[in-house]
Scaffold this motif. Structure first.
Motif, mmCIF file in Angstrom:
data_model
loop_
_atom_site.group_PDB
_atom_site.id
_atom_site.type_symbol
_atom_site.label_atom_id
_atom_site.label_comp_id
_atom_site.label_asym_id
_atom_site.label_seq_id
_atom_site.Cartn_x
_atom_site.Cartn_y
_atom_site.Cartn_z
ATOM 1 N N HIS A 271 0.869 -1.188 0.000
ATOM 2 C CA HIS A 271 0.000 0.000 0.000
ATOM 3 C C HIS A 271 0.896 1.225 0.000
ATOM 4 O O HIS A 271 1.806 1.339 0.815
ATOM 5 C CB HIS A 271 -0.913 0.009 1.227
ATOM 6 N N HIS A 272 0.624 2.127 -0.935
ATOM 7 C CA HIS A 272 1.504 3.281 -1.087
ATOM 8 C C HIS A 272 1.667 4.057 0.216
ATOM 9 O O HIS A 272 2.794 4.352 0.638
ATOM 10 C CB HIS A 272 0.965 4.212 -2.179
ATOM 11 N N THR B 287 5.336 3.158 -4.632
ATOM 12 C CA THR B 287 4.842 1.904 -4.082
ATOM 13 C C THR B 287 3.384 1.703 -4.463
ATOM 14 O O THR B 287 2.535 2.559 -4.199
ATOM 15 C CB THR B 287 4.975 1.886 -2.550
ATOM 16 N N ALA B 288 3.094 0.586 -5.076
ATOM 17 C CA ALA B 288 1.744 0.320 -5.587
ATOM 18 C C ALA B 288 0.792 -0.038 -4.454
ATOM 19 O O ALA B 288 1.140 -0.779 -3.533
ATOM 20 C CB ALA B 288 1.789 -0.814 -6.601
ATOM 21 N N THR C 59 10.651 -8.116 -15.152
ATOM 22 C CA THR C 59 11.193 -7.915 -13.815
ATOM 23 C C THR C 59 10.103 -7.298 -12.937
ATOM 24 O O THR C 59 9.070 -6.839 -13.416
ATOM 25 C CB THR C 59 12.436 -7.016 -13.854
ATOM 26 N N GLY C 60 10.373 -7.293 -11.627
ATOM 27 C CA GLY C 60 9.324 -6.873 -10.703
ATOM 28 C C GLY C 60 9.119 -5.385 -10.636
ATOM 29 O O GLY C 60 8.061 -4.865 -11.014
ATOM 30 N N ASP C 61 10.108 -4.668 -10.165
ATOM 31 C CA ASP C 61 9.925 -3.226 -10.020
ATOM 32 C C ASP C 61 11.261 -2.490 -10.139
ATOM 33 O O ASP C 61 11.600 -1.650 -9.311
ATOM 34 C CB ASP C 61 9.227 -2.878 -8.701
ATOM 35 N N GLY D 118 6.473 1.897 -10.834
ATOM 36 C CA GLY D 118 5.900 1.259 -9.668
ATOM 37 C C GLY D 118 6.878 0.378 -8.917
ATOM 38 O O GLY D 118 7.874 -0.098 -9.457
ATOM 39 N N SER D 119 6.566 0.154 -7.644
ATOM 40 C CA SER D 119 7.349 -0.745 -6.804
ATOM 41 C C SER D 119 6.411 -1.354 -5.770
ATOM 42 O O SER D 119 5.208 -1.126 -5.790
ATOM 43 C CB SER D 119 8.508 0.011 -6.124
ATOM 44 N N GLY D 120 6.967 -2.121 -4.838
ATOM 45 C CA GLY D 120 6.153 -2.726 -3.798
ATOM 46 C C GLY D 120 5.852 -4.186 -4.072
ATOM 47 O O GLY D 120 5.823 -4.634 -5.219
ATOM 48 N N ALA D 121 5.604 -4.934 -3.012
ATOM 49 C CA ALA D 121 5.318 -6.364 -3.152
ATOM 50 C C ALA D 121 4.070 -6.619 -3.981
ATOM 51 O O ALA D 121 3.952 -7.643 -4.659
ATOM 52 C CB ALA D 121 5.166 -6.989 -1.765
ATOM 53 N N GLY D 122 3.128 -5.691 -3.943
ATOM 54 C CA GLY D 122 1.908 -5.846 -4.714
ATOM 55 C C GLY D 122 2.057 -5.504 -6.180
ATOM 56 O O GLY D 122 1.138 -5.752 -6.976
#
Length: 341
Positions: free
Chosen positions: A140-141, A165-166, A237-239, A282-286
């Motif tokens: 969560h941002h 962060t997404a 890739t992720g973020d 964007g970034s973050g686990a989500g």
């Protein structure tokens, strides 16, 4: 079903199918170019919840419940839940588990936790362990900003290298199958990452910190499975974001690899970089969890992609380690996912 060890970090799987997937995102993510692929879009960051942390937990629970509904399964059919988040003591994952009451394996690889969960879930199922595994990740941002950076009320100016962060959660239901049907989405293989640290210390430049870990994992994955970059429609890739993907491509070029035509990034894809003012992306686990569970899973289902390599990336630092002057070690886990034809 079966598992085949290729190296200390790489495994191939037989008969592990992603039965269903779901993604729930916040309003900013819903306004991005992938908005039509998400199952639900919240109208606000809080969505009538009492805090941003409670809201993140609700995002995850909603994604998990939707995944089970789409897979026509109930909670009692889930043998193990795997996943994680960015908040201290994995409170989103752990507190969500108070509701479903299924066995839980809480994981932490920062923003790389989604592919860690997919890889471990496939390894467990193919190894004749649990029959059904639910994998999820969330971020969560607002909750992440005030934990890792500054009070959100401060209104500080973000640097051009900073990621956004997404506010998002993604979830997948994995199960084993003695026979794979045409059109099934299967987890072919996983390469688990090792910690790579090139000395980066800037928490507002995660792409630079994580790109070397992504390169290390992708290179070892291709070597372990005797594959070339062209064996994949895309590597997501992720973020790493805009700058991180450029650095990853430069690292590959330095060693004589041409990866530029296959590289993409969930954080770069989630937003309209210029219009939405998210700087590096964007970034973050989500982030990778929602992009895969929404967009990429859809593309595989409909034959737009036939094989992808999802490489979620994570920066393994904490507010305390940063304040003590530590560098930012990083990790990347990769899973090869394909459509059976």
């Amino acid at each position: 079903m079966g598992v085949h060890r290729r190296s200390a970090s790489s495994y191939a799987f037989d008969g592990v199918v992603i039965r269903s997937a779901a993604a729930v995102v916040g309003p900013k993510e819903g306004e991005g170019p992938l908005g039509s692929y998400f199952d639900r879009i919240w109208p606000s960051e809080l969505n009538n919840h009492s805090s941003f942390e409670v809201a993140e937990r609700a995002l995850l629970v909603e994604a998990q419940n939707l995944t089970l509904q789409k897979g026509e399964q109930d909670w009692f059919n889930v043998d193990v839940v795997m996943g994680g988040d960015l908040l201290d003591q994995l409170i989103s994952t752990n507190f969500a588990a108070r509701e479903h009451q299924r066995p839980l394996l809480g994981l932490f690889s920062a923003c790389a936790v989604f592919t860690e969960g997919l890889g471990l879930g496939a390894l467990a199922i193919a190894g004749q362990g649990p029959k059904t595994v639910l994998v999820g990740a969330s971020s969560h941002h607002m909750a992440a900003e005030r934990q890792f950076r500054y009070p959100i009320e401060l209104g500080y100016q973000r640097t051009p290298t900073a990621g956004w962060t997404a506010t998002a959660a993604g979830s997948c239901l994995l199960s084993g199958s003695s026979s794979v049907d045409s059109g099934d989405i299967v987890i072919e293989a996983a390469t688990f990452g090792r910690v790579v640290d090139w000395g980066s210390k800037n928490p507002n430049d995660m792409g630079t910190a994580m790109a070397p870990a992504a390169f290390d994992t992708i290179k070892r994955h291709l070597e372990d499975f005797n594959r070339d970059i062209s064996d994949y429609d895309q590597i997501y890739t992720g973020d790493l974001g805009v700058l991180g993907v450029k650095l990853l491509d430069a690292l590959a070029s330095k060693e004589g690899f041409d990866w530029s035509h296959r590289l993409n990034d969930c954080g770069r894809s989630l937003y309209d970089i210029e219009r939405q003012d998210v700087h590096n992306g964007g970034s973050g686990a989500g982030c990778s969890a929602s992009v895969f569970s929404g967009f990429l899973y859809h593309q595989l289902q409909h034959g737009q992609f036939h094989r992808i390599l999802l490489v979620s990336t994570g920066a393994l630092f904490s507010p305390t380690s940063y304040q003590q002057g530590e560098s930012i070690p990083s990790i990347a886990h990769a899973v090869a996912i394909s459509r059976a034809d």
